[in-house]
Design an enzyme around this catalytic site. Structure first.
Site, PDB file in Angstrom:
ATOM      1  N   TYR A 205       0.835  -1.209   0.000  1.00 35.06           N
ATOM      2  CA  TYR A 205       0.000   0.000   0.000  1.00 35.06           C
ATOM      3  C   TYR A 205       0.869   1.259   0.000  1.00 35.06           C
ATOM      4  O   TYR A 205       0.656   2.179  -0.803  1.00 35.06           O
ATOM      5  CB  TYR A 205      -0.917  -0.003   1.214  1.00 35.06           C
ATOM      6  CG  TYR A 205      -1.756   1.254   1.330  1.00 35.06           C
ATOM      7  CD1 TYR A 205      -2.763   1.520   0.411  1.00 35.06           C
ATOM      8  CD2 TYR A 205      -1.534   2.181   2.349  1.00 35.06           C
ATOM      9  CE1 TYR A 205      -3.528   2.669   0.499  1.00 35.06           C
ATOM     10  CE2 TYR A 205      -2.298   3.330   2.449  1.00 35.06           C
ATOM     11  CZ  TYR A 205      -3.291   3.575   1.522  1.00 35.06           C
ATOM     12  OH  TYR A 205      -4.045   4.722   1.602  1.00 35.06           O
ATOM     13  N   LYS A 209       1.253   4.347  -2.981  1.00 38.94           N
ATOM     14  CA  LYS A 209       1.008   5.770  -2.745  1.00 38.94           C
ATOM     15  C   LYS A 209       2.248   6.608  -3.029  1.00 38.94           C
ATOM     16  O   LYS A 209       2.143   7.753  -3.487  1.00 38.94           O
ATOM     17  CB  LYS A 209       0.513   5.976  -1.313  1.00 38.94           C
ATOM     18  CG  LYS A 209      -0.889   5.426  -1.068  1.00 38.94           C
ATOM     19  CD  LYS A 209      -1.901   6.068  -2.001  1.00 38.94           C
ATOM     20  CE  LYS A 209      -3.317   5.604  -1.772  1.00 38.94           C
ATOM     21  NZ  LYS A 209      -4.295   6.246  -2.679  1.00 38.94           N
ATOM     22  N   THR A 242     -13.667   6.327   6.039  1.00 42.41           N
ATOM     23  CA  THR A 242     -14.267   5.691   4.868  1.00 42.41           C
ATOM     24  C   THR A 242     -14.049   4.183   4.948  1.00 42.41           C
ATOM     25  O   THR A 242     -13.397   3.670   5.858  1.00 42.41           O
ATOM     26  CB  THR A 242     -13.639   6.208   3.558  1.00 42.41           C
ATOM     27  OG1 THR A 242     -12.284   5.734   3.480  1.00 42.41           O
ATOM     28  CG2 THR A 242     -13.641   7.722   3.497  1.00 42.41           C
TER      29      THR A 242
END
Length: 325
Positions: A205, A209, A242
């Protein structure tokens, strides 16, 4: 080997998270300034069916834009577009299917969009996933790498000529890439981008990014050299409540819930920085910056490595099947 490849990326990512929460404890969320009307302009927002993507799309529609919500949740996407249109804002919304984990789907989406003859003024590369267990896409790519980075890399390059013809001096077209503070913990392993040697979802991850920031800077360098009226910027929304966190470990999920209520940004607050990058007047002709809480911020030292930017660009072209000229 296990410590370096698995445990160290995990520790780095959680340290980044703690730093962001500490900042958010003492700083209010960025408040959008008055934004110019966007009537007649067209935007694509990936991952626009929920969370920050949905809020970004809503705001752009309110400003008068024709917004294409690009995502792989058809029912959610059609419903979201219908609700935006029912609000009778100045703009309009529509949903178009796009699966960023499929290079074939990305190509089909881009080809279909170009055949419509519409201009493209704003591309918000928002869709993302986090901490997915080891998994490969149909193209044999690591899941985070493809969904968060390579799918957007391919989409942007396929639509770049359209962005160039749609932008003009005084009103540039804009590319907005959604990164994260976790890029500070990221490393890019050019010889093992798919992380097959020793898999770490945290490392995968963070790498994806960081790749987005490296891509942003290299893209802006090429756009500037060509004299094109297109800008590319990376944005960091902070920690936002989220579904991105649904893959946290069970204990982390339990700990996250009370913290999120107090310290996390809402999706609308998180989306404010991408909306700002997409349309704000004070960012006209400004590219190659990293925006956090509405401010130009230094990204990681590694992200400014021009050799790495160039090498990643070349490797990415190879992985998505493009041919440089």
């Amino acid at each position: 080997m296990w410590f370096v490849s698995v445990l160290l990326p995990l520790l780095r990512l959680y340290v980044c998270g703690i730093r962001v929460l500490w900042y958010q404890l003492f700083h209010r969320s960025f408040t959008l300034p008055v934004l110019p009307n966007q009537r007649g302009r067209v935007a694509i927002v990936t991952g626009g069916t929920r969370g920050m993507g949905l809020e970004t799309a809503k705001q752009l529609v309110r400003l008068g834009m024709h917004v294409i919500i690009a995502g792989n949740e058809t029912e959610e996407g059609l419903s979201a577009a219908q609700k935006m249109n029912d609000d009778r804002g100045e703009g309009q919304a529509e949903f178009v299917f796009l699966d960023l984990t499929s290079l074939k789907s990305v190509r089909h989406f881009a080809d279909s969009f170009k055949r419509r003859g519409l201009p493209l003024h704003v591309l918000v590369n928002n869709a993302g996933t986090m901490l997915v267990p080891e998994r490969q896409t149909e193209d044999g790519l690591e899941f985070h790498l493809c969904l968060n980075y390579l799918g957007h890399f391919l989409l942007t390059n396929l639509l770049l000529d359209l962005l160039k013809t749609s932008g003009r001096q005084g009103r540039c077209a804009r590319v907005v890439n959604m990164s994260s503070a976790t890029h500070y913990a990221g490393e890019v392993h050019l010889d093992d981008l798919n992380r097959r040697t020793c898999y770490s979802s945290h490392g995968a991850y963070s790498q994806s990014k960081l790749a987005l920031v490296l891509f942003t800077y290299r893209l802006q360098e090429l756009l500037t050299a060509g004299g094109f009226a297109v800008t590319a910027n990376a944005v960091d929304p902070g920690m936002v409540d989220t579904a991105l966190y649904d893959n946290l470990w069970t204990l982390a999920q339990v700990l996250k819930k009370p913290v999120a209520k107090v310290l996390f940004r809402t999706p609308a607050e998180g989306a404010s920085v991408s909306v700002y990058a997409a349309v704000a007047s004070d960012l006209e002709a400004v590219g190659g910056v990293y925006l956090y809480n509405g401010q130009k911020t230094q990204s990681s030292e590694l992200s400014y490595d021009q050799d790495l930017q160039t090498q990643l660009w070349t490797k990415s072209w190879e992985l998505v099947g493009l041919h440089q000229t």
